[in-house]
Design a protein around this motif. Structure first.
Motif, PDB file in Angstrom:
ATOM      1  N   ALA A  12     -14.735  58.266 -90.976  1.00 21.91           N
ATOM      2  CA  ALA A  12     -14.835  57.288 -89.888  1.00 21.91           C
ATOM      3  C   ALA A  12     -14.844  57.977 -88.527  1.00 21.91           C
ATOM      4  N   ILE A  13     -14.000  59.010 -88.364  1.00 22.23           N
ATOM      5  CA  ILE A  13     -13.907  59.719 -87.089  1.00 22.23           C
ATOM      6  C   ILE A  13     -15.194  60.484 -86.799  1.00 22.23           C
ATOM      7  N   MET A  14     -15.860  60.989 -87.829  1.00 29.13           N
ATOM      8  CA  MET A  14     -17.109  61.729 -87.630  1.00 29.13           C
ATOM      9  C   MET A  14     -18.162  60.861 -86.942  1.00 29.13           C
ATOM     10  N   SER A  15     -18.097  59.541 -87.130  1.00 29.76           N
ATOM     11  CA  SER A  15     -19.020  58.604 -86.467  1.00 29.76           C
ATOM     12  C   SER A  15     -18.221  57.690 -85.541  1.00 29.76           C
ATOM     13  N   ALA A  16     -17.433  58.316 -84.659  1.00 32.70           N
ATOM     14  CA  ALA A  16     -16.503  57.568 -83.811  1.00 32.70           C
ATOM     15  C   ALA A  16     -17.203  56.530 -82.953  1.00 32.70           C
ATOM     16  N   GLU A  17     -18.403  56.873 -82.450  1.00 30.43           N
ATOM     17  CA  GLU A  17     -19.088  55.933 -81.554  1.00 30.43           C
ATOM     18  C   GLU A  17     -19.449  54.630 -82.247  1.00 30.43           C
ATOM     19  N   ASP A  18     -19.586  54.638 -83.576  1.00 37.89           N
ATOM     20  CA  ASP A  18     -19.926  53.432 -84.331  1.00 37.89           C
ATOM     21  C   ASP A  18     -18.694  52.709 -84.857  1.00 37.89           C
ATOM     22  N   ASN A  19     -17.583  53.429 -85.012  1.00 39.56           N
ATOM     23  CA  ASN A  19     -16.438  52.856 -85.706  1.00 39.56           C
ATOM     24  C   ASN A  19     -15.272  52.449 -84.801  1.00 39.56           C
ATOM     25  N   PHE A  20     -15.218  52.995 -83.575  1.00 39.25           N
ATOM     26  CA  PHE A  20     -14.175  52.568 -82.640  1.00 39.25           C
ATOM     27  C   PHE A  20     -14.585  51.265 -81.956  1.00 39.25           C
ATOM     28  N   ASP A  21     -13.574  50.511 -81.537  1.00 40.05           N
ATOM     29  CA  ASP A  21     -13.822  49.289 -80.768  1.00 40.05           C
ATOM     30  C   ASP A  21     -13.756  49.597 -79.270  1.00 40.05           C
ATOM     31  N   LYS A  22     -12.543  49.826 -78.744  1.00 36.52           N
ATOM     32  CA  LYS A  22     -12.374  50.108 -77.309  1.00 36.52           C
ATOM     33  C   LYS A  22     -12.501  51.593 -76.986  1.00 36.52           C
ATOM     34  N   LYS A  24     -14.838  53.856 -77.914  1.00 38.89           N
ATOM     35  CA  LYS A  24     -16.164  54.371 -78.267  1.00 38.89           C
ATOM     36  C   LYS A  24     -16.546  55.662 -77.546  1.00 38.89           C
ATOM     37  N   PRO A  25     -16.058  55.905 -76.290  1.00 38.57           N
ATOM     38  CA  PRO A  25     -16.436  57.171 -75.623  1.00 38.57           C
ATOM     39  C   PRO A  25     -15.799  58.412 -76.239  1.00 38.57           C
ATOM     40  N   LEU A  26     -14.854  58.247 -77.174  1.00 38.74           N
ATOM     41  CA  LEU A  26     -14.180  59.405 -77.744  1.00 38.74           C
ATOM     42  C   LEU A  26     -15.004  60.033 -78.861  1.00 38.74           C
ATOM     43  N   ARG A  27     -14.964  61.378 -78.891  1.00 35.15           N
ATOM     44  CA  ARG A  27     -15.650  62.140 -79.930  1.00 35.15           C
ATOM     45  C   ARG A  27     -14.677  63.162 -80.503  1.00 35.15           C
ATOM     46  N   PRO A  28     -14.793  63.457 -81.816  1.00 28.81           N
ATOM     47  CA  PRO A  28     -13.881  64.434 -82.410  1.00 28.81           C
ATOM     48  C   PRO A  28     -14.157  65.837 -81.890  1.00 28.81           C
ATOM     49  N   VAL A  29     -13.099  66.631 -81.797  1.00 29.58           N
ATOM     50  CA  VAL A  29     -13.218  68.047 -81.456  1.00 29.58           C
ATOM     51  C   VAL A  29     -13.218  68.826 -82.769  1.00 29.58           C
ATOM     52  N   GLY A  34     -15.891  73.846 -88.739  1.00 33.45           N
ATOM     53  CA  GLY A  34     -16.830  72.736 -88.658  1.00 33.45           C
ATOM     54  C   GLY A  34     -16.216  71.385 -88.949  1.00 33.45           C
ATOM     55  N   GLN A  35     -14.918  71.329 -89.183  1.00 33.77           N
ATOM     56  CA  GLN A  35     -14.223  70.085 -89.464  1.00 33.77           C
ATOM     57  C   GLN A  35     -13.469  69.617 -88.221  1.00 33.77           C
ATOM     58  N   PRO A  36     -13.213  68.295 -88.114  1.00 38.16           N
ATOM     59  CA  PRO A  36     -12.430  67.787 -86.974  1.00 38.16           C
ATOM     60  C   PRO A  36     -11.047  68.439 -86.940  1.00 38.16           C
ATOM     61  N   VAL A  37     -10.590  68.795 -85.724  1.00 35.68           N
ATOM     62  CA  VAL A  37      -9.249  69.358 -85.558  1.00 35.68           C
ATOM     63  C   VAL A  37      -8.230  68.248 -85.798  1.00 35.68           C
ATOM     64  N   MET A  38      -7.283  68.472 -86.729  1.00 35.70           N
ATOM     65  CA  MET A  38      -6.325  67.419 -87.073  1.00 35.70           C
ATOM     66  C   MET A  38      -5.060  68.037 -87.638  1.00 35.70           C
ATOM     67  N   THR A  39      -4.002  67.243 -87.624  1.00 37.14           N
ATOM     68  CA  THR A  39      -2.748  67.582 -88.291  1.00 37.14           C
ATOM     69  C   THR A  39      -2.283  66.351 -89.040  1.00 37.14           C
ATOM     70  N   SER A  40      -1.566  66.559 -90.142  1.00 36.05           N
ATOM     71  CA  SER A  40      -1.126  65.414 -90.944  1.00 36.05           C
ATOM     72  C   SER A  40       0.352  65.525 -91.250  1.00 36.05           C
ATOM     73  N   GLY A  41       0.983  64.358 -91.479  1.00 41.81           N
ATOM     74  CA  GLY A  41       2.393  64.287 -91.821  1.00 41.81           C
ATOM     75  C   GLY A  41       2.611  63.274 -92.921  1.00 41.81           C
TER      76      GLY A  41
END
Length: 754
Positions: A12-22, A24-29, A34-41
């Motif tokens: 979903a984050i890879m296509s942020a412009e289509d999947n976010f509501d408010k 939409k200007p955000l894009r993954p880093v 080549g994968q989105p920068v993320m951390t998980s818990g």
């Protein structure tokens, strides 16, 4: 409610412009893989996102597990923190049904996210372990965490899950709290905790019913005690620590009397470490830190460089990190910020003068020991304002610019003159380029471009005057930045209060001008009445003289003639007149003596209120000055100092009034005495300085103490009360450094005694 898998969130984050509501200007880093920068818990995954409109970085938190009450909690947390401005917190926004995710885990397709500012840094635990060989960095880390603790404990909210992994250290060393899932805010009073935090950083008796503003007290003291101990002895982390915790564990809390660290290391002999051990014990037994102990959290910022004296008028620096003396010899050394709140950089100088515009000549700035290898010298240096990290400098070409405490250029060296104007808490900077003047604020933003001519500095009056290109004179009120065209004919400005300018239009001839109304308050010319250098408008009234009559003039131009010949003093609409009366009496040896009593008349405007005789006169000359609307200071001049007492308008003795408007010279006695008492109480307690026990107020006309962390810098001018100009030469100033146990004075010896 079920939530998507992390892999589904990534899609979903890879296509942020289509999947976010408010959002939409955000894009993954993306990372190097080549994968989105993320951390998980345990409960969520956090993505690093970039706003394509302005490049700002954000953290978007997506939830992977259900947590009861999460939605309502984050709404309450967001509402509480929106008005809290602190470098220790990041802004957060909870958005429901913000992200569309195609998931097999539930029939729902829209999920909430938490939007936060992205913080670049490493966890406190990692930062600590990577800097174990840098003792100064460890000391600064403990100091900064003590500041965080002192700020957080009195707050009406609490983080709820304090541990090193939830504290990030930015690149500049500052700290910030992250992960607000377990946070408490006042709107949650009476609720149960959503999570209890790590066992190694929570009170052993805490349950889900313990949920208030004090749940951070225990983990804060655990972390602070550990950081301070490691800064004193880095090997303690290896001996008592473990992965995912610091020096103390949950097992220690359940049997605190058998805690190996406390039994072996406390007391340590280090005053800060032992104090934090006491605070830890208090919160361990009481479950919260009593408010009376809050002040004990504060500690001194560690010094990297400590001045020491080599010989007479020759100083150098001691590098505490590398434990060596630097190859540096100068006549004067001073800290850029003596409070150590913003900088521990030093100014070194070959010449220092306490008068005139510049305090430092032939000077350089040292912020790190390595700077000594490549010193950049300036002809002159002058600090700007109370925070001395902005410094006016004069280069080798006699051009002026502004640098910071690390020699970075903040304002280019293109000016013929730069000088600061301090107006209360505000600071302005006057710059001269060519023949024109301009004005900057303390952030170096232009207020007035360089087009002013013949600028005159009346900053003590919070005022400047200047001419425009047509030759007309103007005045600018520096508190409001309002300007007004001035009359053409006057010698100088004597005073400016309550919006009224006092013009000297000829020698001993004065008129009063209303700057707001842009006109004189009346058509009269006045003469001075007091012996003061200036006519003082105080509380909208001024005492002066016209046609050989004493007159109290209000700022609206109304006159109140006072029928009294003699010495007058005025405060607001209260005026006193004093007449000396000689009285003969027989002294103790039978001779006739003369003493002087004083008749005092009290006027309210021009109405006589009361009259009394003051009979407690000294053998010295006495003076009577109003220091408030209803208090008179009766002073007499001794050999070196002016002392006295206070009476009311009936002549009765009263205590010293607490007034910010009291004249400075009336406070001189109390001001000097308070410094002397402080020095005697705190620092003059060792055999090395027993010869200073006789220090008296009459021998001291300048005294100052700068707290430099583990030591104090004491500056004084000791000339038996003489305040002649030549006595203020640099060699007449004595510098001393004092700590809790010993005191080393420059006039004695400081060689190798740090």
């Amino acid at each position: 409610m079920n939530y998507p898998l992390i892999s589904e969130y990534i899609e979903a984050i890879m296509s942020a412009e289509d999947n976010f509501d408010k959002l939409k200007p955000l894009r993954p880093v993306f990372g190097d893989d080549g994968q989105p920068v993320m951390t998980s818990g345990n409960f969520a995954v956090v993505f690093k996102m970039k706003d394509e409109r302005n490049g700002k970085l954000y953290a978007v938190k997506c939830f992977t597990k259900e947590q009861e009450g999460r939605t309502e909690a984050y709404k309450q947390i967001t509402e509480e923190l929106k008005d809290v401005s602190s470098p220790y917190l990041v802004s957060i926004h909870f958005l429901e049904k913000e992200l569309f995710v195609d998931t097999d885990q539930t029939t729902d397709t829209e999920f909430p996210v938490l939007l936060m500012d992205w913080v670049e840094g490493m966890t406190l635990d990692k930062y600590l372990r990577e800097n174990l060989d840098d003792k100064y960095t460890l000391e600064i880390l403990a100091y900064r965490f003590s500041q965080l603790a002192q700020w957080l404990i009195p707050q009406p909210f609490a983080h709820g899950d304090l541990k090193p992994d939830n504290i990030l250290v930015r690149e500049d060393g500052s700290l910030v709290l992250v992960d607000y899932d377990g946070m408490y805010v006042p709107a949650m009073k009476g609720q149960k905790a959503r999570e209890l935090g790590s066992p190694d950083f929570r009170h052993p008796l805490r349950t889900e019913n313990d949920f208030d503003e004090h749940i951070d007290d225990f983990p804060l003291m655990v972390i602070l005690l550990s950081l301070k101990a490691v800064s004193v002895n880095p090997f303690l982390l290896e001996e008592y620590g473990a992965k995912d915790r610091l020096l103390l564990s949950s097992n220690d809390y359940y049997n605190i009397k058998e805690c190996r660290f406390l039994r072996r290391q406390i007391p340590s002999g280090n005053k800060d470490l032992d104090r934090y051990a006491y605070l830890f014990s208090a919160v361990c037994y009481d479950e919260q830190l009593p408010s009376l102990l809050y002040d004990l959290i504060q500690t001194d910022r560690p010094l990297l460089l400590v001045p020491y004296r080599i010989s007479n008028n020759c100083y150098s620096l001691y590098d505490k990190v590398n434990q060596k003396h630097l190859s540096l010899q100068n006549k004067y050394i001073d800290f850029v910020d003596s409070s150590l709140k913003t900088s521990t950089s030093c100014i070194i100088s070959n010449e220092y003068g306490s008068w005139g515009m510049f305090g430092y000549k032939n000077a350089a700035i040292v912020s790190q020991p390595r700077d000594v290898l490549d010193l950049h010298w300036y002809k002159q240096l002058l600090s700007i304002g109370k925070s001395r990290t902005h410094i006016i400098a004069k280069d080798s070409f006699d051009r002026y610019g502004i640098i910071d405490d690390h020699n970075n250029i903040l304002l280019n060296f293109v000016y013929q003159e730069i000088k600061p104007l301090e107006v209360g808490e505000e600071v302005y900077i006057i710059c001269k380029e060519g023949k024109y003047y301009g004005i900057l604020n303390k952030e170096l933003k232009v207020i007035v471009p360089c087009f002013l001519l013949e600028l005159e500095d009346y900053s003590r009056l919070k005022l400047i005057t200047y001419k425009n290109k047509q030759g007309s004179s103007f005045a600018m009120d520096l508190t409001t930045l309002n300007e007004c065209k001035l009359p053409d004919n006057f010698n100088r400005i004597d005073d400016y209060k309550e919006g009224i300018l006092t013009f000297e239009i000829a020698e001993e001839q004065y008129r009063f001008f209303n700057l707001e109304k842009k006109c004189y308050i009346n058509s009269y010319i006045y003469q001075k009445v007091s012996e003061d250098e200036e006519i003082i408008i105080n509380k909208s009234f001024v005492l002066c003289r016209r046609n050989n009559t004493n007159i109290l003039v209000s700022i609206d131009g109304t006159e109140y003639p006072i029928k009294f010949e003699g010495n007058l003093s005025q405060y607001g609409e209260t005026v006193i007149g004093v007449t000396p009366i000689e009285e003969k009496y027989i002294g103790q040896y039978g001779f006739e003596c003369t003493r002087t009593n004083y008749d005092v008349s009290v006027f309210r405007k021009n109405i006589l209120l009361s009259k009394f005789t003051h009979k407690e006169s000294s053998v010295y000359h006495e003076a009577f000055d109003l220091v408030s609307e209803d208090v008179i200071y009766v002073s007499h001049y001794g050999k070196w100092v002016r002392t006295g007492h206070y009476i009311n308008l009936n002549g009765e003795h009263v205590s010293r009034p607490n007034s910010n408007n009291m004249r400075k010279d009336n406070n001189a006695h109390d001001y000097n005495q308070s410094f002397i008492n402080l020095i005697k109480e705190k620092y003059l307690n060792s055999k090395n300085i027993s010869n200073f026990e006789d220090l008296e107020i009459d021998q001291c006309c300048f005294f100052e103490i700068d707290d430099l962390g583990d030591i104090a810098l004491v500056t004084y001018h000791w000339e038996n009360g003489s305040c002649d100009f030549e006595d203020y030469h640099a060699e007449n100033f004595r510098l001393g450094y004092a700590d809790d146990n010993m005191c080393y004075w420059a006039k004695d010896c400081m060689i190798n005694q740090i």
